[in-house]
Design an enzyme around this catalytic site. Sequence first.
Site, PDB file in Angstrom:
ATOM      1  N   TRP A  31      35.828  38.597  40.319  1.00 30.40           N
ATOM      2  CA  TRP A  31      36.850  38.087  39.396  1.00 30.40           C
ATOM      3  C   TRP A  31      38.149  37.808  40.123  1.00 30.40           C
ATOM      4  O   TRP A  31      38.836  36.828  39.827  1.00 30.40           O
ATOM      5  CB  TRP A  31      37.057  39.052  38.223  1.00 30.40           C
ATOM      6  N   ASP A  71      44.742  41.725  35.897  1.00 28.68           N
ATOM      7  CA  ASP A  71      43.576  41.439  35.073  1.00 28.68           C
ATOM      8  C   ASP A  71      42.977  42.792  34.704  1.00 28.68           C
ATOM      9  O   ASP A  71      42.390  43.471  35.535  1.00 28.68           O
ATOM     10  CB  ASP A  71      42.576  40.592  35.875  1.00 28.68           C
ATOM     11  N   LYS A  96      35.217  43.465  26.403  1.00 30.33           N
ATOM     12  CA  LYS A  96      34.746  44.684  27.056  1.00 30.33           C
ATOM     13  C   LYS A  96      35.218  45.922  26.301  1.00 30.33           C
ATOM     14  O   LYS A  96      34.407  46.727  25.898  1.00 30.33           O
ATOM     15  CB  LYS A  96      35.216  44.735  28.510  1.00 30.33           C
TER      16      LYS A  96
HETATM   17  C1  PLP Z   1      34.669  39.686  32.160  1.00 26.96           C
HETATM   18  C2  PLP Z   1      35.804  39.549  33.083  1.00 26.96           C
HETATM   19  C3  PLP Z   1      36.487  38.334  33.259  1.00 26.96           C
HETATM   20  C4  PLP Z   1      36.067  37.049  32.573  1.00 26.96           C
HETATM   21  O1  PLP Z   1      36.427  37.105  31.256  1.00 26.96           O
HETATM   22  P1  PLP Z   1      36.281  35.832  30.279  1.00 26.96           P
HETATM   23  O2  PLP Z   1      36.975  36.336  29.052  1.00 26.96           O
HETATM   24  O3  PLP Z   1      34.818  35.586  30.105  1.00 26.96           O
HETATM   25  O4  PLP Z   1      36.978  34.688  30.908  1.00 26.96           O
HETATM   26  C5  PLP Z   1      37.574  38.308  34.111  1.00 26.96           C
HETATM   27  N1  PLP Z   1      37.975  39.416  34.755  1.00 26.96           N
HETATM   28  C6  PLP Z   1      37.343  40.598  34.623  1.00 26.96           C
HETATM   29  C7  PLP Z   1      37.839  41.798  35.363  1.00 26.96           C
HETATM   30  C8  PLP Z   1      36.243  40.701  33.781  1.00 26.96           C
HETATM   31  O5  PLP Z   1      35.608  41.881  33.645  1.00 26.96           O
END
Ligand code: PLP
Length: 360
Positions: free
Chosen positions: A102, A172, A196
């Site tokens: 990511w 993030d 999540k």
């Molecule tokens: C799942 C995830 C993403 C992607 O998320 P989307 O909402 O599908 O764009 C980005 N960063 C992390 C750390 C993730 O776990």
Amino acid sequence: MSRVFNFSAGPATLPEAVLQQAAEEMLDWHGSGMSVMEMSHRGKEFTDIITTAESDLRELMAIPDHYKVLFLQGGASLQFSMVPLNLAGPDESADYINTGSWSKKAIAEAKRFCNVAVAGSSAADNFTWIPGQEQLQLNADAAYCHITTNNTIFGTEYHELPDTGVVPLVADMSSNILSKPVDVSRFGLIYAGAQKNIGPSGLTVVIIREDLIGRARESVPVMLEYKTHADAGSCYNTPPTYGIYMAGLVFKYLKGQGGLKSIQQANRKKAAKLYAAIDENDFYSSPVRRQDRSTMNVPFTLADPDLDKTFLEHAESKGLLNLKGHRSVGGMRASIYNAMPEEGIDALIEFMKEFSDRHG
Ligand SMILES: *Cc1c(COP(=O)(O)O)cnc(C)c1O
């Protein structure tokens, strides 16, 4: 009805009590005679829902008053673009710490809009650890420094934040937001896709320090400017209303569980049990450096990878689903977010022991 233990990395398991409440309120929310899905986003019912969701999130995370909470769409992936478009000029440079897939995607996207310096990376070791402060080459003039606080695929997590001085720290937090208390004042901006630890997919939460709003370059589309959404209380256009409602139910639920300190204790207990089951058994191993292990995503491998398929089939027959690891790590991965009950961990551990007794 029967429910499985769902170890999916995302969209992921949600608290059963929340799903039940949503089911009860599906046709008639609080005597309105409507489902939340059918309500105007400008009506008083939905205004109450979004305001309450925000204030509960503020309380849970102790978000200071000089931060705005935004409820957006586009997932964490759109934040990979919005962050550089709003926080850096085209000639400015941003620092990124590369701790996994990511992070790499965030870096690749930012490179389209500004200069990017990779201030630290564990790529050479397939992202099995988190770079420490002394391993970082931070630029004191960077527009911001971006980290991924929990690496969903590789199963690593920051247990100590980097010190970036006056450079705003951007995180993030998609896969560990609300899993433990965090000091929001350490960050300039936090973002998380909801699927999540917050609620259904389709909602993205952004927490942004007010002085970072209104800096976007001129060419940025209005929908991609934080200021647009901050000024309109996340209702510039139709927000993801049902996702916000569900997130609000999750926030209330977490408050009812005693808040993020209690949640953290429960998460630590669950993760410790699972890591112990891996460490104590030669049949299983964890690729991640001990001090950087995630409490949310637990990758592990079997001594004999030829047994992976059998392991997954047998697990599924016991109601333990979505344990297949990401292809870049191999083996298994158990995602054990807030909503995974301890019974799910116990059932997994019992199954792992049975399986290694039979095949080890
Ligand atoms: C799942 C995830 C993403 C992607 O998320 P989307 O909402 O599908 O764009 C980005 N960063 C992390 C750390 C993730 O776990």
